[in-house]
Design an enzyme around this catalytic site. Sequence first.
Site, short mmCIF file in Angstrom:
data_model
loop_
_atom_site.label_atom_id
_atom_site.label_comp_id
_atom_site.label_asym_id
_atom_site.label_seq_id
_atom_site.Cartn_x
_atom_site.Cartn_y
_atom_site.Cartn_z
N HIS A 26 47.05 27.63 41.24
CA HIS A 26 46.65 28.21 42.54
C HIS A 26 46.87 27.13 43.60
O HIS A 26 46.71 25.94 43.32
CB HIS A 26 45.15 28.58 42.56
CG HIS A 26 44.78 29.76 41.71
ND1 HIS A 26 43.67 29.78 40.90
CD2 HIS A 26 45.37 30.97 41.57
CE1 HIS A 26 43.58 30.95 40.30
NE2 HIS A 26 44.61 31.69 40.67
N CYS A 29 37.02 26.47 43.60
CA CYS A 29 37.21 27.71 42.84
C CYS A 29 35.92 28.52 42.81
O CYS A 29 35.96 29.74 42.72
CB CYS A 29 37.57 27.41 41.38
SG CYS A 29 39.06 26.48 41.18
N GLU A 57 45.98 36.60 43.95
CA GLU A 57 44.91 35.78 43.37
C GLU A 57 43.84 35.45 44.40
O GLU A 57 43.00 34.57 44.20
CB GLU A 57 45.51 34.51 42.77
CG GLU A 57 46.52 34.78 41.65
CD GLU A 57 45.89 35.00 40.27
OE1 GLU A 57 44.92 34.31 39.93
OE2 GLU A 57 46.39 35.89 39.53
O1 SUG Z 1 42.20 31.85 36.52
N1 SUG Z 1 40.32 29.84 34.32
C1 SUG Z 1 40.56 30.34 35.66
C2 SUG Z 1 40.30 29.25 36.67
C3 SUG Z 1 40.33 29.76 38.07
C4 SUG Z 1 40.24 28.66 39.07
N2 SUG Z 1 40.26 29.19 40.38
C5 SUG Z 1 40.85 28.62 41.45
N3 SUG Z 1 41.73 27.66 41.32
N4 SUG Z 1 40.56 29.09 42.59
C6 SUG Z 1 42.00 30.87 35.81
O2 SUG Z 1 42.90 30.25 35.24
C7 SUG Z 1 40.03 30.09 31.92
C8 SUG Z 1 39.27 30.98 30.97
C9 SUG Z 1 39.38 30.55 29.53
O3 SUG Z 1 40.38 29.96 29.16
O4 SUG Z 1 38.43 30.82 28.75
C10 SUG Z 1 40.25 30.69 33.28
O5 SUG Z 1 40.32 31.89 33.41
#
Ligand code: SUG
Length: 449
Positions: free
Chosen positions: A252, A373, A177
């Site tokens: 994460h 993020c 990730e």
């Molecule tokens: O991968 N949300 C992302 C958020 C990523 C956050 N990144 C870090 N923590 N670095 C994920 O879960 C949600 C999309 C949706 O539900 O439409 C989403 O992909």
Amino acid sequence: MQASKAYEANFDGLVGPTHNYAGLSFGNVASRSNEKSVANPKAAAKQGLRKMKRLADLGFQQGVLPPLERPSIRLLRDVGFSGDDASVIARAAREAPELLAAASSASAMWTANAATVSPSADTEDGRVHFTPANLAAKLHRAIEHGETRRSLGAIFADEARFRIHHALPGTPALGDEGAANHTRFAREYGDKGVEFFVYGKSEYGQGPQPQRYPARQTLEASRAVARLHGLSNDATVFAQQSPDVIDAGVFHNDVIAVGNRTTLFCHERAFVDQHKVYDELRTKLDALGTPFTALEVLESEVSVEDAVSSYLFNSQLLSSTDGRQLLIVPQECRENARVAAYLDSLASRKTPIDEVLVFDLRESMKNGGGPACLRLRVVLDEAERAAVNARVWMNDALFTQLDAWIDRHYRDRLAPADLADPKLLAESRAALDELTTILGLGAVYDFQR
Ligand code: SUG
């Protein structure tokens, strides 16, 4: 040998025109709880842009990474929808709306998941190494890495200074990730540092595993990235995330910890054998003559649940040019009384955090994406910085151009049903086509080739 002067640049992902709430990320509490609500792509893009501008104004090195081509017609064709682009979208909307939602996600905005980056001071060949993350845990994210690699290649094009690997094979055993599970400690950015990799589970080894939500990152993937980057064993630390915090929504590591230079700011329940983790970091940093401070938040001060809902640790910890450390938090931290009280208490305690800045990133936060993020950290020395495509650095002119570009192309309302609208594809392509000119990227998108 005196290390050359280096900076940490933050490359934020520009929110794409298809930003929406599709509930695609099981294990990410915000994504699931806002499923099917109406998004505002224009506001989302402007919130992110304002953060970039403010940090650039404060003297931080701030770059922009472009959105990816969405909806991804390529994904929809790969799963068997055919005909012209409008028919592909219409059939997917009718027969497999969940696949259309995956193909339409603007998830590339969370560039902390774009890649893992190792500065040249740490790598064997003295280049800056990037490994795009395979994001194998979720379909809508697993389709990012090829396009991400192309964008990175258009920005960090100088192969004598930058090495951009291919993503690891996209399979659960090597789930990766990116920088969301990686941080780096060093006295000065240009000094050799210790790279800290955090994984959710080991595919082949021992160790506890979460029971409720998936662990997205494996130890095997983290080790593979460290090998690809040519990092030495005495300057890497691998730690396991506590499985019970993953089960509480910490999908994460950057939802429970953030590091910068000699500081690790984290919750007391972040890691398995937490004190051993600190000891290993301290010992390896000490061998480089680098001090280390863990600023640990106790469950009695801020619970894991409050950390997940406020995103206290999904903050950016930044060193300003005058040597002060700033914590960049989302406004949800001020709206949670316990988290706000904790932040207020920092002023009267001796901690490595000198100032807290609050940002409205509500649109991204509703999908589980806070300040950390939205950014990919890249440490660059002066020559490396000069080799970066200069058009992506945030400044007054770029801000004005992008702000007007958003006004021209973005909708202020996007509901799940709107993903079936074939006009969204045309609008999105028109926006991205113009963006490649603004950012001087060349033809990075499939539709331009
Ligand atoms: O991968 N949300 C992302 C958020 C990523 C956050 N990144 C870090 N923590 N670095 C994920 O879960 C949600 C999309 C949706 O539900 O439409 C989403 O992909």
